[in-house]
Write an enzyme that holds these catalytic residues in place. Sequence first.
Site, short mmCIF file in Angstrom:
data_model
loop_
_atom_site.label_atom_id
_atom_site.label_comp_id
_atom_site.label_asym_id
_atom_site.label_seq_id
_atom_site.Cartn_x
_atom_site.Cartn_y
_atom_site.Cartn_z
N HIS A 86 5.82 -5.39 -2.65
CA HIS A 86 6.95 -4.45 -2.58
C HIS A 86 7.52 -4.32 -4.00
O HIS A 86 7.46 -5.29 -4.78
CB HIS A 86 7.98 -5.07 -1.64
CG HIS A 86 9.15 -4.22 -1.29
ND1 HIS A 86 10.20 -4.01 -2.15
CD2 HIS A 86 9.46 -3.55 -0.15
CE1 HIS A 86 11.12 -3.25 -1.55
NE2 HIS A 86 10.68 -2.95 -0.35
N CYS A 121 7.83 1.73 -0.65
CA CYS A 121 8.21 0.92 -1.82
C CYS A 121 7.06 0.06 -2.30
O CYS A 121 7.27 -1.08 -2.73
CB CYS A 121 9.43 0.03 -1.53
SG CYS A 121 10.90 0.97 -1.21
N ASP A 138 7.89 -14.01 -0.92
CA ASP A 138 8.73 -12.95 -0.40
C ASP A 138 8.54 -12.92 1.11
O ASP A 138 7.52 -12.46 1.61
CB ASP A 138 8.30 -11.63 -1.06
CG ASP A 138 8.96 -10.41 -0.44
OD1 ASP A 138 9.65 -10.55 0.59
OD2 ASP A 138 8.77 -9.31 -0.99
N GLN A 190 9.28 -9.76 5.43
CA GLN A 190 8.63 -9.33 6.68
C GLN A 190 8.27 -10.50 7.56
O GLN A 190 8.04 -10.33 8.76
CB GLN A 190 7.36 -8.53 6.38
CG GLN A 190 7.59 -7.20 5.69
CD GLN A 190 8.38 -6.22 6.55
OE1 GLN A 190 8.39 -6.29 7.78
NE2 GLN A 190 9.07 -5.31 5.89
N LYS A 217 16.50 -7.41 8.30
CA LYS A 217 15.21 -7.27 8.98
C LYS A 217 15.07 -8.32 10.07
O LYS A 217 14.10 -8.35 10.80
CB LYS A 217 14.07 -7.38 7.97
CG LYS A 217 14.05 -6.20 7.00
CD LYS A 217 12.94 -6.26 5.98
CE LYS A 217 13.04 -5.05 5.06
NZ LYS A 217 12.09 -5.09 3.95
C1 LIG Z 1 12.18 -5.01 2.71
C2 LIG Z 1 11.37 -5.80 1.79
C3 LIG Z 1 11.87 -6.20 0.56
C4 LIG Z 1 13.24 -5.83 0.07
O1 LIG Z 1 14.22 -6.29 0.93
P1 LIG Z 1 15.74 -5.83 0.75
O2 LIG Z 1 16.36 -6.22 2.02
O3 LIG Z 1 15.70 -4.34 0.55
O4 LIG Z 1 16.27 -6.54 -0.44
C5 LIG Z 1 11.06 -6.96 -0.25
N1 LIG Z 1 9.83 -7.30 0.14
C6 LIG Z 1 9.31 -6.93 1.32
C7 LIG Z 1 7.93 -7.36 1.69
C8 LIG Z 1 10.06 -6.15 2.18
O5 LIG Z 1 9.56 -5.77 3.35
#
Ligand SMILES: *Cc1c(COP(=O)(O)O)cnc(C)c1O
Length: 560
Positions: free
Chosen positions: A121, A362, A198, A201, A224
């Site tokens: 992302h 993104c 990260d 998800q 999320k």
């Molecule tokens: C949504 C997402 C982000 C960014 O998250 P924010 O809540 O917008 O800060 C980063 N990495 C992944 C894989 C995402 O799905």
Amino acid sequence: MDLDSIRQQFPALQQQVNDHPLIYLDNAATSQKPEVVINAVERFYRYQNANVHRGAHQLSEQATSAFEAARTTVQQFINAASEQEIIWTRGTTEGINLIAQSYARPQLKPGDEILLTELEHHANIVPWQIVAEQTGALIRVVPINDNGDLNLQRFSALLNDKTRIVSLTHISNALGTINPVAGLVRQAKAFGAIVIIDGAQAAPHLEIDVQRLGCDFYLFSGHKLFAPTGIGVLFGRKTLLETMPPWQAGGEMIKRVSFSGTTYNDLPFKFEAGTPNISGALGLAEAIRFLTALDRKALAHHERALMNRAVELCSAIPGFSRIGNPTACASILSFQLSSHHQQDIGLMLDQQGIALRTGHHCAMPLMERLGLPGTVRASFCFYNTMEEVERFARVLEQISLGRSFAVAETVSEQSIFDDSPFGREIRNSDIISQLTPLKSWNDRYREIMQLGKQLPAFTSTMKREQDRINGCESDAWLRVSRDDKGALWFAADSDARIIRGLIALVLAALNGRQPDEILAFDIEDYFSQLNLTRHLSPSRGNGLKAIIEAVRESARQASA
Ligand SMILES: *Cc1c(COP(=O)(O)O)cnc(C)c1O
């Protein structure tokens, strides 16, 4: 698992959208919120509101205890060794920026390597580009295989003694790939690299144990995970966090300030400058309690069943192609239909109450790797039903079977101007009298698509790079010519049908007018009379606004 009673707890899922029951398949962008989370946030503001860690009164003490208890809830949720390892952030993005600036920036030397992957992302790319620029470090990128799996051989081969940082996603938000992170962490640690995961998800769908993963940092976002926006979590190993300087400065992060020097607060407060998002933290703790009270194995099983059914039904649709087919895949289905631009598909599904995401998600470098401008992405959550998946597939099939889109044959460069009825037989007043009596969005939409068909299409050679106007979701091309009376004529095309239709509306109003008339024309008012202002909203990220801006810019240049 009692799906009905789970669904009942999500008020947003109970509504109609565009005269259809909402089918919410945009869970990878953000999840809906259960009643208990909404109530926790409301309760805080109704009865408990006070600032934390400072008031000399009961409400403040209660708020502080609740806020710190929420931290403990998060610590247990991801099995961190200590609450001191849990830092509140605004979300995943802020967490990665914090690590890049506070951990990486002081550590990195020119020539050091930061290892990322093609699946990332933007939030896990751009902060590293910035820190690479600041330090002279280099970014290396692990490629993917054609099915969307990370290329594990290349991962191993790219690791070396210069690799200082490995930052990768647990689950790809665009393709659903679940990376085998525990093994990757082990390999990276063998080279002494720091590993950041990260988990934006992953946290909602997998059970996370940061100690077992062995990573140094882990990040996720509340929104999320059924919690409010504006709250997120950075897990960091205590020994690392202790060595890191504060990132932002202000209240809360200090112990003692004097003009001869300031002593920073202990972990985790050292990284929490200013008044935090208290209600968000309470909401997140509530969301975690909600989630962990459910049988998470059963939820995961249901999500897998939804995904399998969606793949099975959609694969039978003519022109459907799935983008990526990872070996281990979360409930995220990225696809295209050969007959339609992704933006049109998103719009047509929306008309049927089906909410999902289209575009680059993104992850533009990933789209570039796949050679695609974007995809349609359906992302499923445990509160979705098999019936919803089936209806989604049925509607998608109807879209794919819909009439193919014939556009007027274009014969010459000049005919894209001369054969256009817009600004000649069809003016903005005609559009207003044609569209305003139509009450339903479906009827108006059909008319707009019909108008779009009358817009002469550019041939592929006419779609010159210098005429390209970049929208976020779809590309458009614009050409300008000026007649001997000084009036401006525009020809434009887009790869998305809805944008062609909207361009037709714009050209009906602005074609063949003098530059000062164009600049004086109130396009917002025009679109609001047509009840189409949402297409001008920046959130749609389409090429329309960019087209209007380019038309105005031509008028400005012509009148200068
Ligand atoms: C949504 C997402 C982000 C960014 O998250 P924010 O809540 O917008 O800060 C980063 N990495 C992944 C894989 C995402 O799905």
